[in-house]
Design an enzyme around this catalytic site. Structure first.
Site, PDB file in Angstrom:
ATOM      1  N   SER A   1      29.226  12.503  57.384  1.00  0.00           N
ATOM      2  CA  SER A   1      28.171  12.057  58.317  1.00  0.00           C
ATOM      3  C   SER A   1      27.446  10.781  57.917  1.00  0.00           C
ATOM      4  O   SER A   1      26.689  10.231  58.723  1.00  0.00           O
ATOM      5  CB  SER A   1      27.146  13.176  58.525  1.00  0.00           C
ATOM      6  OG  SER A   1      27.669  14.169  59.349  1.00  0.00           O
TER       7      SER A   1
ATOM      8  N   LYS B   1      16.612   9.430  59.137  1.00  0.00           N
ATOM      9  CA  LYS B   1      17.339  10.368  59.996  1.00  0.00           C
ATOM     10  C   LYS B   1      16.423  11.548  60.303  1.00  0.00           C
ATOM     11  O   LYS B   1      15.719  12.035  59.399  1.00  0.00           O
ATOM     12  CB  LYS B   1      18.613  10.819  59.267  1.00  0.00           C
ATOM     13  CG  LYS B   1      19.493  11.779  60.027  1.00  0.00           C
ATOM     14  CD  LYS B   1      20.782  12.048  59.238  1.00  0.00           C
ATOM     15  CE  LYS B   1      21.715  12.979  59.992  1.00  0.00           C
ATOM     16  NZ  LYS B   1      23.009  13.163  59.283  1.00  0.00           N
TER      17      LYS B   1
ATOM     18  N   SER C   1      27.122  12.378  61.601  1.00  0.00           N
ATOM     19  CA  SER C   1      25.926  12.638  62.375  1.00  0.00           C
ATOM     20  C   SER C   1      24.805  11.618  62.155  1.00  0.00           C
ATOM     21  O   SER C   1      23.834  11.641  62.901  1.00  0.00           O
ATOM     22  CB  SER C   1      25.396  14.033  62.032  1.00  0.00           C
ATOM     23  OG  SER C   1      25.042  14.100  60.650  1.00  0.00           O
TER      24      SER C   1
END
Lengths: 64, 457
Positions: B175, B76, B151
């Protein structure tokens, strides 16, 4: 949901936060803020006991 | 066929698959599908092939480092990667190139992973889906018009479509678990303090957790084992006794608590989501577990404490830039952060006091239970253009309660609902029982059949 603050009152707290945002975003934020105020009311009702500690309490041995 | 990490690791160990071949397969899928899925915002092909060749050399010399050696993964884009751009998917950090790896990135590097690149995220892990950022938002591989949740959106999309076999995520209010749910994979938010956050861009430090996403619970266990460990440079890190995650733990005699009021009263879920939870309970019973309802504080109470805490802490992180260069954020994040700037010190402290009460009540209600189960998302993925800007304030989410408590929480796919889109359940354990939570997920996945199907892309 709580009523949104007046345009003038809301402009005051936005200014206090040091924010300069486009007018359309400020207006959008004013309505979102009313929803947030509903959450804030939930935090205080029922009232938290006077002696309740915050989740993070300073500890001399470990630091904050 | 796209192998799981466990399968690929076994094939590499048996010299039946080369890490270079495995990596080229992933790079080919990225080349074919990333322009549709937007899962990777940076592909580090040269680095990936160099990593893969090094792993292949170890394979041939019999010096493999373990089950992750030669496995292609992505990070990420809030995870710091030395010499590789780390932007948080934001114009604010468009030129940011860290000089050091995040601690967890270094742990996976030392385990021999192949770094394919950096994965899309909601801006700074908070604002999304956004269409005014330097890169578009990730798309759901089960239907590219649909939302991935966020996210850790790029990681979930990449893993579901087989562009990577696993990847990192972060979870401050859901997330990891939300994207895992909507993309039909597994993702675990470990116990708070199990994994270091040093080198990962923060959102809200008392709620931030680092963790992995993968196709199934077994792969999550492999990734998490290589990611966890005490780190004195992270003030939230705990010198715990968890050294291995045993996913073969028996479910017989376990007590499973169904937080029914979360998904039936506080925020009623879709029929397919509910069916997945009920079928999971039936599987637990079949495996010899005892299943009973448990009542925690309401989702609304958890969400009030959670969103006020998150908003206030996120504001503190971004306060300077929000005052000096706010227009470099996307609109969605700018507005969400601004809301945090309107809170008072008293609001934050009241949220902290409420948080302690919620934790105490949750421990009391959960006494005697080994695993809790509820929803991870209310329904199948919505259309990406239909996601409300203030969704977090409108309906309570199912995941933030366990950011507040810090308990381990895993999302697994339980089946498919409307339009063939995946649905999920969330399994929660007591602190430091991450292995048991993963074992419960593994047990359900072996029985529910949902791991037999990959997205159509």
């Amino acid at each position: 949901m709580a009523e949104p603050l007046s345009v003038q009152d809301f402009a005051t707290i936005v200014a206090q936060a040091g924010l300069t945002l486009p007018p359309a975003e400020v207006e959008d934020l004013r309505h979102a803020h009313a929803k947030l105020m509903g959450m804030l009311a939930l935090l205080r009702d029922p009232a938290i006991p006077l002696a309740a500690e915050p989740a993070l309490t300073f500890s001399a041995g470990k630091g904050a | 066929m796209i192998p799981t990490i466990a399968e690929a690791g076994a094939l590499i160990a048996a010299k039946k698959v080369s890490p270079v071949e495995l990596t080229r397969d992933c790079l080919a899928r990225i080349a074919a599908q990333n322009s549709t899925l937007n899962a990777f915002i940076l592909v580090t092909e040269e680095r990936a092939l160099a990593d893969a060749r090094a792993a292949e050399a170890r394979q041939m010399s019999g010096t493999l480092k373990g089950r992750l050696d030669g496995i292609p993964i992505g990070h990420k884009d809030i995870y710091g990667t030395a010499g590789i751009a780390t932007t948080a998917h934001s114009a604010q950090l468009i030129d940011n190139v860290p000089t050091r790896d995040a601690v967890t990135v270094g742990k996976w590097r030392d385990a021999g992973v192949v770094l394919l690149g950096k994965l899309a995220t909601h801006e700074f892990a908070f604002g999304g889906p956004s269409f005014d950022l330097p890169w578009p938002p990730a798309r759901n591989p089960w239907d590219t018009e649909r939302f991935t949740a966020g996210s850790s959106s790029g990681t979930a999309a990449a893993v579901a479509a087989g562009l990577a076999l696993g990847g990192t995520g972060s979870d401050t209010g859901g997330s990891i678990r939300g994207p895992a749910a909507l993309c039909g994979i597994a993702g675990i938010k470990p116990t708070y303090g199990l994994c270091s956050r040093t080198g990962i861009l923060p959102l809200a430090q008392t709620l931030d957790h680092a963790g992995p996403l993968a196709w199934n619970s077994e792969d999550c266990a492999i990734l998490l084992e290589a990611m966890m460990g005490y780190d004195p440079t992270d003030p939230g890190s705990v010198d715990h006794s968890v050294t291995a995650l045993d996913i073969k733990q028996d479910m017989r005699g376990r007590r499973i608590g169904v937080i029914r009021h979360f998904h039936e009263v506080d925020h009623p879920v879709s029929a397919a989501t509910l069916r997945g939870i009920e079928e999971s309970c039936a599987i637990f019973r079949k495996l010899g577990a005892e299943v009973a309802d448990v009542t925690l504080p309401s989702l609304q109470e958890f969400n009030a404490a959670g969103w006020v805490t998150l908003s206030a802490e996120a504001w503190a992180v971004h306060e300077e830039w929000m005052r000096t260069r706010p227009m470099k954020y996307g609109e969605l994040l700018r507005c969400r952060l601004a809301l945090g700037g309107l809170l008072s010190a008293g609001d934050y402290i009241q949220a902290s006091r409420k948080r302690r009460q919620l934790i105490e009540r949750s421990f009391a209600a959960s006494a005697g239970f080994d695993i809790l189960i509820t929803a991870a998302q209310p329904m199948e993925a919505a259309k990406i253009r239909d996601v409300p800007k203030w969704s977090t304030l409108e309906k309570p989410n199912f995941t933030i309660p366990f950011n507040l408590t810090g308990w381990p929480a895993l999302t697994i796919c339980t089946g498919f609902g409307e339009g063939g889109l995946p649905v999920a359940a969330q399994l929660i354990g007591m602190p430091w029982t991450d292995g048991l939570v993963l074992a419960a997920g593994h047990a359900l996945e072996r029985e529910n059949g949902a791991r037999a199907k990959r997205p159509p892309v």
